[in-house]
Design a protein around this motif. Sequence first.
Motif, PDB file in Angstrom:
ATOM      1  N   ARG A  28       0.864  -1.015  -0.167  1.00 20.43           N
ATOM      2  CA  ARG A  28      -0.289  -0.263   0.048  1.00 20.43           C
ATOM      3  C   ARG A  28       0.952   1.592  -0.033  1.00 20.43           C
ATOM      4  O   ARG A  28       0.496   2.721  -0.753  1.00 20.43           O
ATOM      5  CB  ARG A  28      -0.681  -0.507   1.484  1.00 20.43           C
ATOM      6  N   PHE A  29       1.800   1.123   0.828  1.00 19.07           N
ATOM      7  CA  PHE A  29       2.444   2.498   1.011  1.00 19.07           C
ATOM      8  C   PHE A  29       3.991   2.492   0.499  1.00 19.07           C
ATOM      9  O   PHE A  29       4.838   3.424   0.877  1.00 19.07           O
ATOM     10  CB  PHE A  29       3.203   2.990   2.486  1.00 19.07           C
ATOM     11  N   GLY A  30       4.645   1.360   0.362  1.00 14.83           N
ATOM     12  CA  GLY A  30       6.188   1.244  -0.350  1.00 14.83           C
ATOM     13  C   GLY A  30       6.758   1.673   1.405  1.00 14.83           C
ATOM     14  O   GLY A  30       7.633   1.326   0.916  1.00 14.83           O
ATOM     15  N   VAL A  31       6.556   0.655   2.424  1.00 15.28           N
ATOM     16  CA  VAL A  31       7.001   0.328   3.296  1.00 15.28           C
ATOM     17  C   VAL A  31       7.812  -0.839   3.733  1.00 15.28           C
ATOM     18  O   VAL A  31       6.807  -1.460   4.019  1.00 15.28           O
ATOM     19  CB  VAL A  31       6.441   0.887   5.251  1.00 15.28           C
ATOM     20  N   SER A  32       9.315  -1.154   3.470  1.00 16.42           N
ATOM     21  CA  SER A  32       9.492  -2.067   3.452  1.00 16.42           C
ATOM     22  C   SER A  32      10.298  -2.295   4.813  1.00 16.42           C
ATOM     23  O   SER A  32       9.895  -3.552   5.322  1.00 16.42           O
ATOM     24  CB  SER A  32      10.804  -2.221   2.947  1.00 16.42           C
ATOM     25  N   ASN A  33      10.658  -1.930   6.224  1.00 14.86           N
ATOM     26  CA  ASN A  33      10.352  -2.078   7.685  1.00 14.86           C
ATOM     27  C   ASN A  33       8.903  -1.359   8.642  1.00 14.86           C
ATOM     28  O   ASN A  33       9.156  -0.520   9.372  1.00 14.86           O
ATOM     29  CB  ASN A  33      12.017  -1.660   8.374  1.00 14.86           C
ATOM     30  N   LEU A  34       8.175  -1.995   8.119  1.00 12.90           N
ATOM     31  CA  LEU A  34       7.107  -1.326   9.209  1.00 12.90           C
ATOM     32  C   LEU A  34       6.442  -1.415  10.208  1.00 12.90           C
ATOM     33  O   LEU A  34       6.952  -0.549  11.108  1.00 12.90           O
ATOM     34  CB  LEU A  34       5.831  -2.209   8.965  1.00 12.90           C
ATOM     35  N   ARG A  35       8.323  -2.750  11.461  1.00 17.14           N
ATOM     36  CA  ARG A  35       8.764  -2.228  12.544  1.00 17.14           C
ATOM     37  C   ARG A  35       9.086  -1.032  12.646  1.00 17.14           C
ATOM     38  O   ARG A  35       8.970  -0.481  14.293  1.00 17.14           O
ATOM     39  CB  ARG A  35       9.199  -4.088  12.565  1.00 17.14           C
ATOM     40  N   ALA A  36      10.224  -0.753  12.250  1.00 22.43           N
ATOM     41  CA  ALA A  36      10.891   0.278  12.556  1.00 22.43           C
ATOM     42  C   ALA A  36       9.780   1.873  12.195  1.00 22.43           C
ATOM     43  O   ALA A  36      10.341   2.868  13.479  1.00 22.43           O
ATOM     44  CB  ALA A  36      12.137   0.691  11.504  1.00 22.43           C
ATOM     45  N   THR A  37       9.756   1.399  11.336  1.00 15.98           N
ATOM     46  CA  THR A  37       8.487   2.905  10.963  1.00 15.98           C
ATOM     47  C   THR A  37       7.486   2.816  12.453  1.00 15.98           C
ATOM     48  O   THR A  37       6.914   3.711  12.652  1.00 15.98           O
ATOM     49  CB  THR A  37       7.647   2.528   9.573  1.00 15.98           C
ATOM     50  N   ILE A  38       7.044   1.372  12.612  1.00 14.99           N
ATOM     51  CA  ILE A  38       5.949   1.624  14.174  1.00 14.99           C
ATOM     52  C   ILE A  38       6.489   1.864  15.330  1.00 14.99           C
ATOM     53  O   ILE A  38       5.895   3.033  16.337  1.00 14.99           O
ATOM     54  CB  ILE A  38       5.187   0.043  13.606  1.00 14.99           C
ATOM     55  N   SER A  39       7.861   1.975  15.816  1.00 13.87           N
ATOM     56  CA  SER A  39       8.869   2.513  16.452  1.00 13.87           C
ATOM     57  C   SER A  39       9.072   3.543  16.479  1.00 13.87           C
ATOM     58  O   SER A  39       8.037   4.390  17.591  1.00 13.87           O
ATOM     59  CB  SER A  39      10.263   1.657  16.435  1.00 13.87           C
ATOM     60  N   ASP A  40       9.035   4.462  15.242  1.00 15.60           N
ATOM     61  CA  ASP A  40       8.583   6.165  14.853  1.00 15.60           C
ATOM     62  C   ASP A  40       7.410   6.754  15.412  1.00 15.60           C
ATOM     63  O   ASP A  40       7.593   7.495  16.244  1.00 15.60           O
ATOM     64  CB  ASP A  40       9.452   6.664  14.040  1.00 15.60           C
ATOM     65  N   ILE A  41       6.189   5.674  14.871  1.00 17.27           N
ATOM     66  CA  ILE A  41       5.373   6.511  15.387  1.00 17.27           C
ATOM     67  C   ILE A  41       4.773   6.480  16.140  1.00 17.27           C
ATOM     68  O   ILE A  41       4.120   7.616  16.547  1.00 17.27           O
ATOM     69  CB  ILE A  41       4.398   5.595  13.994  1.00 17.27           C
ATOM     70  N   ARG A  42       5.234   5.302  16.827  1.00 21.38           N
ATOM     71  CA  ARG A  42       4.796   5.053  18.302  1.00 21.38           C
ATOM     72  C   ARG A  42       5.332   6.186  19.513  1.00 21.38           C
ATOM     73  O   ARG A  42       4.719   7.152  20.112  1.00 21.38           O
ATOM     74  CB  ARG A  42       5.740   3.691  18.929  1.00 21.38           C
ATOM     75  N   ASP A  43       6.725   6.365  18.969  1.00 16.31           N
ATOM     76  CA  ASP A  43       7.249   7.668  20.358  1.00 16.31           C
ATOM     77  C   ASP A  43       6.112   9.193  19.519  1.00 16.31           C
ATOM     78  O   ASP A  43       6.383   9.568  20.837  1.00 16.31           O
ATOM     79  CB  ASP A  43       8.339   7.806  19.432  1.00 16.31           C
ATOM     80  N   MET A  44       5.679   8.872  18.418  1.00 15.93           N
ATOM     81  CA  MET A  44       5.189   9.799  18.248  1.00 15.93           C
ATOM     82  C   MET A  44       3.423  10.050  19.053  1.00 15.93           C
ATOM     83  O   MET A  44       2.586  11.312  19.743  1.00 15.93           O
ATOM     84  CB  MET A  44       4.965  11.000  17.012  1.00 15.93           C
ATOM     85  N   VAL A  45       2.879   9.106  18.917  1.00 18.78           N
ATOM     86  CA  VAL A  45       1.754   9.303  19.019  1.00 18.78           C
ATOM     87  C   VAL A  45       1.115   8.612  20.200  1.00 18.78           C
ATOM     88  O   VAL A  45       0.202   9.353  21.143  1.00 18.78           O
ATOM     89  CB  VAL A  45       0.984   8.042  18.107  1.00 18.78           C
ATOM     90  N   GLU A  46       2.028   8.067  21.020  1.00 23.67           N
ATOM     91  CA  GLU A  46       2.276   8.385  22.348  1.00 23.67           C
ATOM     92  C   GLU A  46       2.634   8.993  23.509  1.00 23.67           C
ATOM     93  O   GLU A  46       2.084   9.146  25.000  1.00 23.67           O
ATOM     94  CB  GLU A  46       2.759   6.856  22.521  1.00 23.67           C
ATOM     95  N   ALA A  47       2.859   9.820  22.509  1.00 22.55           N
ATOM     96  CA  ALA A  47       4.037  11.468  23.644  1.00 22.55           C
ATOM     97  C   ALA A  47       2.954  11.833  24.874  1.00 22.55           C
ATOM     98  O   ALA A  47       3.167  12.028  25.547  1.00 22.55           O
ATOM     99  CB  ALA A  47       4.071  12.259  22.826  1.00 22.55           C
ATOM    100  N   TYR A  48       1.192  12.338  25.101  1.00 19.51           N
ATOM    101  CA  TYR A  48       0.421  12.583  24.760  1.00 19.51           C
ATOM    102  C   TYR A  48      -1.015  12.272  25.680  1.00 19.51           C
ATOM    103  O   TYR A  48      -1.610  12.484  26.157  1.00 19.51           O
ATOM    104  CB  TYR A  48       0.216  14.099  24.208  1.00 19.51           C
ATOM    105  N   GLY A  49      -0.316  10.580  25.225  1.00 17.13           N
ATOM    106  CA  GLY A  49      -1.309   9.451  25.747  1.00 17.13           C
ATOM    107  C   GLY A  49      -3.365   9.517  25.097  1.00 17.13           C
ATOM    108  O   GLY A  49      -3.799   8.669  25.527  1.00 17.13           O
ATOM    109  N   ASN A  50      -2.440  10.358  24.275  1.00 22.42           N
ATOM    110  CA  ASN A  50      -4.128  10.205  23.317  1.00 22.42           C
ATOM    111  C   ASN A  50      -4.460   8.520  22.359  1.00 22.42           C
ATOM    112  O   ASN A  50      -5.417   8.448  21.918  1.00 22.42           O
ATOM    113  CB  ASN A  50      -4.331  11.435  22.737  1.00 22.42           C
ATOM    114  N   TRP A  51      -3.439   8.670  21.178  1.00 23.11           N
ATOM    115  CA  TRP A  51      -3.269   6.843  21.274  1.00 23.11           C
ATOM    116  C   TRP A  51      -2.328   6.021  21.442  1.00 23.11           C
ATOM    117  O   TRP A  51      -0.838   6.548  23.073  1.00 23.11           O
ATOM    118  CB  TRP A  51      -2.055   6.930  19.506  1.00 23.11           C
ATOM    119  N   GLU A  52      -2.362   4.870  21.218  1.00 22.50           N
ATOM    120  CA  GLU A  52      -1.179   3.696  21.922  1.00 22.50           C
ATOM    121  C   GLU A  52      -1.537   2.893  20.315  1.00 22.50           C
ATOM    122  O   GLU A  52      -3.134   2.510  19.950  1.00 22.50           O
ATOM    123  CB  GLU A  52      -2.123   3.814  22.959  1.00 22.50           C
ATOM    124  N   ILE A  53       0.170   2.895  20.284  1.00 25.14           N
ATOM    125  CA  ILE A  53      -0.255   1.592  19.061  1.00 25.14           C
ATOM    126  C   ILE A  53      -0.323  -0.079  20.025  1.00 25.14           C
ATOM    127  O   ILE A  53       0.603  -0.492  20.874  1.00 25.14           O
ATOM    128  CB  ILE A  53       1.630   1.307  18.835  1.00 25.14           C
TER     129      ILE A  53
END
Length: 88
Positions: A28-53
Amino acid sequence: MPTMTKKRRVINYLASGKGLTPAEAKSRFGVSNLRATISDIRDMVEAYGNWEITSEPTASGKTRYFMEDTHPGERTYGFDSMGRRFAL
């Protein structure tokens, strides 16, 4: 029109309530390493407690990732397809 990053497209997709496997992310998105991408996203979206991966195993043993809204109450805004915030 600005180009959306792969990371932003993954965030938008997960925020819509859908899950994503590494194979789906690649096709869908051309992401070859989803685990690393999720790690980056987790830091961003969980920073304020509104989202959880979160993740769960699929029947074939792969991992499917989700983004859960942990905000109490109703949201007063949403995001368009380009990741821009708008009032509901």
